[in-house]
Design an enzyme around this catalytic site. Structure first.
Site: not given
Ligand SMILES: C[S@@+](CC[C@H](N)C(=O)[O-])C[C@H]1O[C@@H](n2cnc3c(N)ncnc32)[C@H](O)[C@@H]1O
Length: 292
Positions: A52, A162
């Site tokens: 990645r 995010d």
């Molecule tokens: C799998 S997506 C989930 C999106 C949505 N909540 C859903 O359930 O469909 C996970 C998101 O969490 C964000 N994320 C992960 N760690 C994070 C952090 N420490 N602070 C803010 N966002 C974070 C990632 O960038 C990603 O966009």
């Protein structure tokens, strides 16, 4: 669902034809990602992380992973969002885990709107880890419909945050390929999307009314939160899945502090608060209510 590196070019993921990620650099990256994003990367993720990050190395024109680690040491905040985007997935969809929206429509939204009409106050929902916007815009659809149904004049808004710059950019655009609208029924497609034409053929843009209801901001959940007011509900779904236990405990305690009395926290289908917080009661499928 695997929240870490699940899609993409297999050759790139395997790290074919590029510098390899040495043990010391992987150890540094693991610690950095754990401290800064709360994400705990297992030993077995090395190859995957290498694959990645190769894209990022190329984009930055860096010769290898040691140079990338140096860059993170020099200016951690500047690169953090990009790094997080590389190692976590933004997979999401409109009306994912529909039972949460059903609960909002049938019970919570009418109750909150009525309560705030009587007693004053603002209605606030936070989509924490909103990815490319499908979650907050789906929330905005049910909120806008509830407002229309009840003729409410309550001040109601959704905050969407995010860590990933790319995800936030897509959320701000609010333009989606039509084949990504799978979870949206026909009536809502007609009501809440505008079909693109010409260069945007095959795409749909969310209605301005939804944009009006949604405020999109960058925020690392592990850092300081600038928000002042409290929330009626927090959606933090499919985000904490790879956070380690202490990070989850701290996050849930902070969520409790940000919620109104008896406010709601929605987690993803494979996430649980079991053994991690005494501030909430489980009241539905991955739905938690603040105790006091
Ligand atoms: C799998 S997506 C989930 C999106 C949505 N909540 C859903 O359930 O469909 C996970 C998101 O969490 C964000 N994320 C992960 N760690 C994070 C952090 N420490 N602070 C803010 N966002 C974070 C990632 O960038 C990603 O966009």
């Amino acid at each position: 669902m695997n929240a870490l590196v699940t899609n993409g070019d297999a050759a790139v993921q395997a790290g074919v034809g590029g510098p390899s990620l040495g043990e010391a650099e992987f150890a540094f990256l693991r610690e950095f990602v754990l401290q800064q994003c709360g994400i705990s990367l297992g030993d077995h993720k090395r190859q995957l992380v290498q694959g990645r990050l190769l894209r990022r190395l190329r984009a930055l024109n860096l010769p290898g992973f040691a140079a990338y680690c140096d860059l993170l040491r020099r200016d951690p905040d500047a690169e953090l969002g990009e790094l997080a985007s590389c190692i976590s997935t933004n997979v999401t969809s409109f009306f994912r885990e529909m039972h949460h929206y059903d609960m909002l429509v049938a019970d919570l939204l009418p109750r909150w709107l009525e309560d705030k009409k009587k007693n004053g106050g603002r209605l606030r929902i936070w989509s924490a880890g909103c990815s490319t916007g499908e979650e907050p815009y789906a929330l905005a659809m049910v909120l806008a419909e509830a407002i229309e149904r009840t003729g409410s004049t309550v001040d109601a808004k959704i905050l969407a945050t995010d860590l990933s710059p790319q995800a936030l950019e897509a959320a701000r655009k609010g333009v989606y390929p039509v084949d990504r609208l799978g979870g949206v029924d026909d009536a809502r497609r007609r009501r809440w999307f505008m079909r693109g034409e010409g260069a945007y053929d095959g795409y749909a843009q969310v209605h301005p009314r939804l944009r009006e209801l949604v405020t999109i901001q960058p925020l690392n959940l592990l850092h300081e939160w600038p928000m002042q007011g409290k929330f009626d509900a927090i959606f933090c779904r499919n985000v904490v899945i790879y956070f380690d236990k202490p990070t989850k405990q701290r996050l849930f305690a902070r969520y409790a502090g940000m919620l109104e009395s008896r406010g709601y926290l929605f987690l993803g289908h494979s996430e649980s608060m079991y053994g991690l917080s005494d501030d909430f009661d489980l009241i539905g499928r991955t739905v938690y209510r603040k105790r006091t």
